[in-house]
Scaffold this motif. Structure first.
Motif, PDB file in Angstrom:
ATOM      1  N   LEU A  87       0.699  -1.034   0.082  1.00 34.33           N
ATOM      2  CA  LEU A  87      -0.008   0.021   0.007  1.00 34.33           C
ATOM      3  C   LEU A  87       1.045   1.223  -0.053  1.00 34.33           C
ATOM      4  N   VAL A  88       1.791   1.102   0.689  1.00 39.93           N
ATOM      5  CA  VAL A  88       2.902   2.420   0.800  1.00 39.93           C
ATOM      6  C   VAL A  88       3.529   2.728  -0.519  1.00 39.93           C
ATOM      7  N   PHE A  89       3.889   1.479  -1.145  1.00 37.79           N
ATOM      8  CA  PHE A  89       4.615   1.716  -2.236  1.00 37.79           C
ATOM      9  C   PHE A  89       3.701   2.325  -3.392  1.00 37.79           C
ATOM     10  N   ILE A  90       2.212   1.898  -3.433  1.00 39.07           N
ATOM     11  CA  ILE A  90       1.592   2.186  -4.476  1.00 39.07           C
ATOM     12  C   ILE A  90       1.017   3.952  -4.290  1.00 39.07           C
ATOM     13  N   VAL A  91       0.970   4.047  -2.902  1.00 34.73           N
ATOM     14  CA  VAL A  91       0.855   5.667  -2.754  1.00 34.73           C
ATOM     15  C   VAL A  91       2.105   6.406  -3.042  1.00 34.73           C
ATOM     16  N   GLY A  92       3.085   5.972  -2.676  1.00 34.21           N
ATOM     17  CA  GLY A  92       4.545   6.451  -3.139  1.00 34.21           C
ATOM     18  C   GLY A  92       4.682   6.795  -4.557  1.00 34.21           C
ATOM     19  N   VAL A  93       4.276   5.667  -5.504  1.00 33.48           N
ATOM     20  CA  VAL A  93       4.691   5.904  -6.570  1.00 33.48           C
ATOM     21  C   VAL A  93       3.685   7.162  -7.297  1.00 33.48           C
ATOM     22  N   ASN A  94       2.418   7.045  -6.847  1.00 31.79           N
ATOM     23  CA  ASN A  94       1.577   8.002  -7.404  1.00 31.79           C
ATOM     24  C   ASN A  94       1.699   9.628  -6.475  1.00 31.79           C
ATOM     25  N   ALA A  95       2.585   9.501  -5.532  1.00 37.88           N
ATOM     26  CA  ALA A  95       2.723  10.972  -4.872  1.00 37.88           C
ATOM     27  C   ALA A  95       4.041  11.674  -5.735  1.00 37.88           C
ATOM     28  N   VAL A  96       4.898  10.924  -6.305  1.00 40.86           N
ATOM     29  CA  VAL A  96       5.888  11.685  -7.106  1.00 40.86           C
ATOM     30  C   VAL A  96       5.502  12.593  -8.113  1.00 40.86           C
ATOM     31  N   PRO A  97       5.638  13.728  -7.878  1.00 42.22           N
ATOM     32  CA  PRO A  97       5.448  14.858  -8.873  1.00 42.22           C
ATOM     33  C   PRO A  97       5.902  14.360 -10.557  1.00 42.22           C
ATOM     34  N   ILE A  98       4.801  14.564 -11.493  1.00 38.98           N
ATOM     35  CA  ILE A  98       4.953  14.362 -12.780  1.00 38.98           C
ATOM     36  C   ILE A  98       4.994  15.707 -13.449  1.00 38.98           C
ATOM     37  N   THR A  99       6.233  15.752 -14.151  1.00 37.58           N
ATOM     38  CA  THR A  99       6.170  17.092 -14.950  1.00 37.58           C
ATOM     39  C   THR A  99       7.061  16.851 -16.074  1.00 37.58           C
ATOM     40  N   GLY A 100       6.858  17.889 -17.384  1.00 44.82           N
ATOM     41  CA  GLY A 100       7.228  17.659 -18.607  1.00 44.82           C
ATOM     42  C   GLY A 100       6.278  18.035 -19.724  1.00 44.82           C
ATOM     43  N   GLY A 101       6.376  17.802 -20.663  1.00 49.30           N
ATOM     44  CA  GLY A 101       5.485  18.124 -21.891  1.00 49.30           C
ATOM     45  C   GLY A 101       4.221  17.006 -21.666  1.00 49.30           C
ATOM     46  N   PRO A 102       3.210  17.333 -22.372  1.00 51.55           N
ATOM     47  CA  PRO A 102       2.030  16.445 -22.474  1.00 51.55           C
ATOM     48  C   PRO A 102       2.453  14.784 -22.754  1.00 51.55           C
ATOM     49  N   GLU A 103       3.162  14.629 -23.681  1.00 48.48           N
ATOM     50  CA  GLU A 103       3.633  13.292 -23.851  1.00 48.48           C
ATOM     51  C   GLU A 103       4.456  12.695 -23.118  1.00 48.48           C
ATOM     52  N   THR A 104       5.238  13.210 -22.420  1.00 48.28           N
ATOM     53  CA  THR A 104       5.819  12.811 -21.229  1.00 48.28           C
ATOM     54  C   THR A 104       5.311  12.549 -20.085  1.00 48.28           C
ATOM     55  N   GLU A 105       4.341  13.504 -19.726  1.00 45.06           N
ATOM     56  CA  GLU A 105       3.370  13.325 -18.538  1.00 45.06           C
ATOM     57  C   GLU A 105       2.777  12.002 -18.816  1.00 45.06           C
ATOM     58  N   ALA A 106       2.038  11.843 -19.987  1.00 46.01           N
ATOM     59  CA  ALA A 106       1.161  10.881 -20.155  1.00 46.01           C
ATOM     60  C   ALA A 106       1.854   9.286 -20.126  1.00 46.01           C
ATOM     61  N   ALA A 107       3.300   9.376 -20.528  1.00 48.82           N
ATOM     62  CA  ALA A 107       3.873   8.229 -20.552  1.00 48.82           C
ATOM     63  C   ALA A 107       4.033   7.912 -19.109  1.00 48.82           C
ATOM     64  N   LEU A 108       4.705   8.910 -18.386  1.00 49.20           N
ATOM     65  CA  LEU A 108       4.753   8.613 -16.717  1.00 49.20           C
ATOM     66  C   LEU A 108       3.693   8.229 -15.996  1.00 49.20           C
ATOM     67  N   GLU A 109       2.325   8.674 -16.553  1.00 50.90           N
ATOM     68  CA  GLU A 109       1.448   8.179 -15.793  1.00 50.90           C
ATOM     69  C   GLU A 109       0.980   7.084 -16.209  1.00 50.90           C
ATOM     70  N   ARG A 110       1.110   6.398 -17.186  1.00 47.92           N
ATOM     71  CA  ARG A 110       0.989   5.042 -17.714  1.00 47.92           C
ATOM     72  C   ARG A 110       1.858   4.382 -16.845  1.00 47.92           C
ATOM     73  N   LEU A 111       3.245   4.645 -16.801  1.00 48.47           N
ATOM     74  CA  LEU A 111       4.188   3.934 -16.067  1.00 48.47           C
ATOM     75  C   LEU A 111       3.819   3.715 -14.770  1.00 48.47           C
ATOM     76  N   ALA A 112       3.293   4.760 -13.922  1.00 44.30           N
ATOM     77  CA  ALA A 112       2.961   4.736 -12.627  1.00 44.30           C
ATOM     78  C   ALA A 112       1.647   3.842 -12.525  1.00 44.30           C
ATOM     79  N   LEU A 113       0.651   3.828 -13.580  1.00 48.08           N
ATOM     80  CA  LEU A 113      -0.328   2.871 -13.472  1.00 48.08           C
ATOM     81  C   LEU A 113       0.258   1.252 -13.470  1.00 48.08           C
ATOM     82  N   TYR A 114       1.125   0.957 -14.365  1.00 44.42           N
ATOM     83  CA  TYR A 114       1.618  -0.336 -14.327  1.00 44.42           C
ATOM     84  C   TYR A 114       2.389  -0.652 -13.184  1.00 44.42           C
ATOM     85  N   VAL A 115       3.193   0.144 -13.027  1.00 42.52           N
ATOM     86  CA  VAL A 115       4.174  -0.203 -11.694  1.00 42.52           C
ATOM     87  C   VAL A 115       3.234  -0.326 -10.305  1.00 42.52           C
ATOM     88  N   SER A 116       2.220   0.430 -10.242  1.00 39.71           N
ATOM     89  CA  SER A 116       1.049   0.297  -9.000  1.00 39.71           C
ATOM     90  C   SER A 116       0.732  -1.110  -8.849  1.00 39.71           C
TER      91      SER A 116
END
Length: 603
Positions: A87-116
């Protein structure tokens, strides 16, 4: 010294406990992922699939492990530590700030979803190792005959007779009495595992989640796993050895060799196990403080990360949970120099239900003016006419309807939230005790169910609903629901609802309007609420609304209105025009039985 029968019974008890913990871990992960990413059906379906797959992988890999009891002890310690850390891991992964352009942010959001989803796999894999271990242990502890005596024997014989009678109805049953000492323990261990899973799912749904919430629940599970590991260690470290064979190996009461040496590594794990027991017990004693700190840390990071370049400082000021939703109050303040909200109302308090912003102080009034006051100008005089308010558990829309002497049926599923908002200072400023209105009838039920069971007709239906953020509300954005709305409209009746921006959510808009058209509505009028958000004297468009009609399309009647908001923005609403609901090629409506997930807004 414990007898083999006693240790065998202990193995079955351990099976029940570890199965209970494993399934509830997965339910906790599913709920957390649904909160973070939306799509309850999708999250639970993926979790179940990954969990079962990982169970199979774990069971397959058991063949490569030594079946020494110390390995099972290690396994339980790992689960006691890694389960709550998931649970702490899932919360931590999704608490990391995501910055960058729209494509970068979308890719990082997908990565966070998979890793979670990684904790699902880890707990599933470790749980898959448990059943083979426990089966071997139960077989090893069967003893010379393994037959129980007295009451235990009678219960065992009775249960076997009942089981044989039941399976004998659809299948050809064996005439063998099935004495426990003559058969493998696999079916018994597996049956106890399924029983533990059943009790776990029911206990989580009815007791743990509604009473404790997600964070304290994982502490309970970690404590159970740690206590199970400790009990197993003590049972196999101290019990069973009565004499030594010629080569020095210990033997059990039945004469079979039993190695009770756990080794120095297991001693280190024992220390970790004891620390875990103490840590989880302490966390449960102070669970309110621990839960608050972890939740606030995550929520503040999450909310700030939603704004461009993190130009927002957020502080959680209140939290409550009902059976249906999480209620979060937070104070936000813009820090960016060009932020539109800087000035008149910064900082300001906002309300979130689950993952979606519902109200902020700067636009509470304009939102309800748009939903209620503007739609009333098209519905006409509501005195002695009946209005259906779907949602509206904060009582603010009900207060606006009271000012117009309407007879109101308010349908809201969450009775706890309605009671919570009656005397909460944030809401009291806006609803003026509207729950006491004599012409207001409250129905604490699902709106779809209410419409199915009533024959009342309404001159105006207001949908004050949360956004379509998950499939929990999918049925309230379906053709079946909107057909119900149309069927309960009086002649000339209208439906008014808040809607998402057509620019920010084009796929949702197409799916929504297609759904509404399929339900029999022919025309819609789109308009906005307006507010001076930063105090510079210029009102800007804020929330968007639709008025839907299956027939007549009345124009707003703004002659002689006394409401200050309507007088100030009368020209804007006079220019609003009705349009036929469009048809989109290749877009299908959303149905309860054939959902179109484009209607869900998951960001």
């Amino acid at each position: 010294m414990p007898r083999p029968l006693d240790r065998r019974s202990a193995v079955f008890a351990l099976t029940f406990v570890v199965a209970f913990c494993s399934i509830v871990y997965e339910l906790v992960y599913s709920e957390l992922l649904a909160v973070l990413f939306g799509g309850t059906v999708v999250r639970y379906s993926v979790t179940i699939g990954l969990f079962l797959f990982s169970l199979g992988v774990g069971a397959f890999c058991f063949r490569y492990l030594d079946d020494h009891p110390s390995n099972f002890f290690r396994l339980e310690v790992y689960l006691a530590v890694l389960g709550p850390l998931g649970l702490v891991f899932i919360v931590g992964v999704n608490a990391v700030p995501i910055t960058g352009g729209p494509e970068t942010e979308a890719a990082l959001e997908r990565l966070a979803l998979y890793v979670s989803h990684l904790p699902i796999v880890v707990v599933g894999f470790l749980s898959g190792l448990e059943i083979p271990f426990l089966t071997d242990l139960a077989d090893a502890e069967r003893g010379e005959s393994g037959r129980a005596v007295g009451v235990v024997a009678a219960v065992g014989r009775g249960s076997r007779r009942v089981a044989r009678a039941v399976v004998g109805l659809p299948f050809r049953a064996s005439d063998d009495d099935g004495n426990e000492g003559d058969e493998s323990s696999f079916s018994a261990v597996l049956g106890m595992d399924y029983l533990g899973s059943l009790v776990g799912t029911v206990t989580y749904a009815l007791v743990l989640y509604p009473s404790l919430g997600l964070i304290p629940t994982v502490f309970v599970l970690g404590l159970l796993n740690a206590v199970a590991a400790l009990a197993f260690y003590l049972l196999y470290r101290e019990g069973g050895a009565t004499e030594a064979t010629a080569d020095g190996a210990a033997t059990d009461n039945a004469g079979a060799p039993v190695d009770v040496t756990f080794g120095t590594t297991s001693h280190a794990l024992l220390a970790i196990c004891l620390l875990a027991v103490g840590a989880y017990a302490g966390a449960l004693v102070y669970e309110e403080d621990v839960s608050t700190d972890l939740r606030n840390l995550y929520l503040e990071e999450q909310f700030e990360g939603e704004y461009p370049n993190r130009q927002m400082e957020v502080r959680i000021t209140g939290h409550a949970s009902t059976r249906y939703q999480d209620v979060v109050f937070y104070e936000r303040e813009w820090t960016g120099g060009s932020a539109i909200y800087q000035g008149r109302q910064s900082p300001q308090t906002c309300l979130r239900l689950d993952t979606a912003v519902q109200l902020c102080e700067s636009w509470v009034d304009s939102y309800h003016s748009g939903l209620v006051d503007v739609s009333v100008t098209m519905a006409g005089d509501l005195s002695d006419r009946r209005v259906l308010l779907v949602g509206g558990g904060d009582w603010i829309a009900a207060d606006r309807l009271r000012e117009r002497n309407a007879t109101v049926d308010m349908v809201d599923l969450d009775r706890e939230f309605m009671n919570y908002t009656k005397d909460h200072p944030y809401f009291e400023r806006y609803h003026d005790d509207a729950y006491r209105y004599e012409n207001l009838t409250v129905h604490a039920t699902d709106a779809y169910t209410y419409l199915r069971d009533t024959d009342r007709e309404y001159d105006l239906i207001l949908l004050d609903l949360p956004g379509a953020r998950s499939d929990d509300l999918l049925h309230l954005y379906s053709t079946e629901f909107y057909r119900q709305l149309r069927a309960h409209l009086a002649d000339g009746g209208l439906v008014a609802t808040w809607s998402y921006s057509r620019y920010d959510y084009p796929q949702h808009r197409k799916a929504y309007l297609t759904t509404v058209r399929e339900a029999g509505f022919e025309s819609y009028l789109r308009y906005h609420a307006y507010d001076d958000l930063n105090g510079d004297g210029d009102a800007v468009a804020t929330e968007q609304f639709y008025v839907l009609s299956p027939g007549p399309t009345p124009e707003p009647d703004l002659q002689g209105v006394s409401d200050p908001y309507l007088r100030r923005h009368a020209d804007r609403y006079r220019s609003a025009t009705w349009r036929p609901i469009p048809t989109y090629r290749g877009v299908r409506p959303n149905s309860i039985f054939h959902p179109n997930y484009d209607i869900i807004v998951d960001r």
